[in-house]
Design an enzyme around this catalytic site. Structure first.
Site, PDB file in Angstrom:
ATOM      1  CB  VAL A 120      -0.925  -0.017   1.236  1.00  0.00           C
ATOM      2  CG1 VAL A 120      -1.905  -1.181   1.153  1.00  0.00           C
ATOM      3  CG2 VAL A 120      -0.133  -0.084   2.542  1.00  0.00           C
ATOM      4  CG  ASP A 121       5.062   0.462  -0.431  1.00  0.00           C
ATOM      5  OD1 ASP A 121       5.678  -0.487   0.113  1.00  0.00           O
ATOM      6  OD2 ASP A 121       4.888   0.511  -1.668  1.00  0.00           O
ATOM      7  CG  HIS A 136      -4.080  -6.138  -0.251  1.00  0.00           C
ATOM      8  ND1 HIS A 136      -3.064  -6.896   0.279  1.00  0.00           N
ATOM      9  CD2 HIS A 136      -4.946  -7.014  -0.823  1.00  0.00           C
ATOM     10  CE1 HIS A 136      -3.312  -8.187   0.055  1.00  0.00           C
ATOM     11  NE2 HIS A 136      -4.441  -8.294  -0.621  1.00  0.00           N
ATOM     12  N   GLY A 206       8.784 -11.371  -2.735  1.00  0.00           N
ATOM     13  CA  GLY A 206       8.690 -10.729  -1.423  1.00  0.00           C
ATOM     14  C   GLY A 206       7.354 -10.886  -0.742  1.00  0.00           C
ATOM     15  CB  THR A 207       4.251 -12.168  -1.171  1.00  0.00           C
ATOM     16  OG1 THR A 207       3.046 -12.398  -0.430  1.00  0.00           O
ATOM     17  CG2 THR A 207       4.314 -13.157  -2.320  1.00  0.00           C
ATOM     18  CD  GLU A 234      12.410 -15.539   6.253  1.00  0.00           C
ATOM     19  OE1 GLU A 234      12.981 -14.647   6.894  1.00  0.00           O
ATOM     20  OE2 GLU A 234      11.197 -15.833   6.413  1.00  0.00           O
ATOM     21  CB  ALA A 250      13.210  -8.096  -4.079  1.00  0.00           C
TER      22      ALA A 250
END
Ligand code: BV8
Length: 268
Positions: A120-121, A136, A206-207, A234, A250
């Protein structure tokens, strides 16, 4: 991050026509923004003193709900305004910039990159990406709880929590984000479905791949025969199912992938 994995993905990106990318909080971690579950990015110590307890005491998953806002609009507004100011102060990192370059390179070959972001950034847009689907919503816009009218608050702390709405005497402002239990915007769902349907390559970057419906898109793309790639330092629930799993940040992997695909020198 093996050279073979990078070479394999770079080779496909070089000739791809439609690419879809799902991004999550991890791509903004290297811009200093906290993730939801990993705790990376800014530490609690970076919070204003009165907020430290809030972040430690509250799970973002519980705060990102209409119930939390209804129960304590002042506290939830304060937490979101603190995050909003952090997003405004943050700069895109090499990962965002690599995706903006990928969009330009594909467009120059009459292809298209569609970024489906859970973030949301607005750092993708700040990096120059133009085709960005905000699944989102965005924290940089807020809307009246009574009229639904939107406004972009000025870049300093709100003078009151909750902030009275300028559009309705009984309204207050809430962040224009999708909370748990709320439907995603119709237009975003439609754009996401189109991108999943059309893409030859689907990258999950990145999720933690646990929030739906976003987390379901990579399986839908794979079912159609798209090549699936994950970039994450991860393991996640999809790591064993994707065609190529790149265990890296990333900001490190994406610039190398895009350079490998489009620089004459190939993979750096
Ligand atoms: C909905 C906005 C209809 C606000 C957020 C099945 C189908 C449909 C819905 C559901 C379903 N099952 C359950 C549901 C309900 C729910 C859901 O998915 N719950 C989960 C927890 C099981 N979904 C919903 O409510 C959605 N609405 O579907 O409506 C409906 C409703 C109810 C019931 C049925 C249907 C709405 C979901 C949207 C919620 N809003 N945020 C805000 O920002 O405050 S979600 C929140 O989580 C953020 O948007 C965040 O982006 C998202 C996902 O988190 P990630 O982005 O993945 O971040 P996370 O911290 O988890 O992971 C970061 C990753 O990055 C880590 O893996 C880490 O390793 C990695 N990383 C770290 N550093 C780096 C890195 N990677 C790369 N580079 C690095 N440097």
């Amino acid at each position: 991050m093996t050279p073979e994995a990078l070479k394999r993905v770079a080779a496909v990106l070089r000739t791809a026509h439609r690419v879809a990318v799902l991004t999550g909080a991890g791509i903004s971690a290297e811009s200093g923004l906290r993730t939801f579950r990993g705790g990376t990015g800014a530490t609690a110590a970076d919070l204003p003193a009165d907020m430290q307890a809030l972040w430690k005491e509250f799970d973002p998953m519980r705060l990102a709900t209409p119930e939390a806002f209804d129960a304590d609009p002042a506290m939830v507004s304060r937490w979101y305004d603190w995050r909003r100011l952090g997003c405004l102060a943050a700069e895109p990192n090499a990962g965002h910039r690599a995706l903006a370059r990928l969009e330009r390179e594909l467009a120059s070959r009459s292809g298209q990159l569609t970024i489906l972001t859970q973030n949301v950034d607005r750092l993708h847009q700040k990096a120059g990406s133009r085709v960005v689907v905000e699944l989102h919503g965005t924290i940089l816009e807020w809307r009246c709880t009574m009229s639904g009218r939107r406004t972009t608050p000025s870049p300093e702390p709100m003078p009151a929590y909750p902030m009275p709405s300028p559009f309705h005497p009984r309204g207050v402002l809430r962040p224009d984000v999708v909370w748990f239990g709320e439907m995603l915007p119709e237009a975003a769902l439609k754009a996401a479905a189109e991108a999943v349907e059309a893409c030859e390559v689907f990258m999950s970057i990145g999720t933690s791949a646990v929030v739906y419906p976003a987390a379901g898109y990579i399986a839908a793309a794979a079912a159609r025969g798209a090549m699936t790639v994950e970039v994450n330092p991860e393991a996640t629930p999809i790591s064993s199912a994707v065609d190529v799993s790149i265990r890296a940040k990333a900001g490190e992997a994406l610039p190398r992938l895009v350079a490998g695909a489009f620089d004459s020198s190939g993979l750096a």
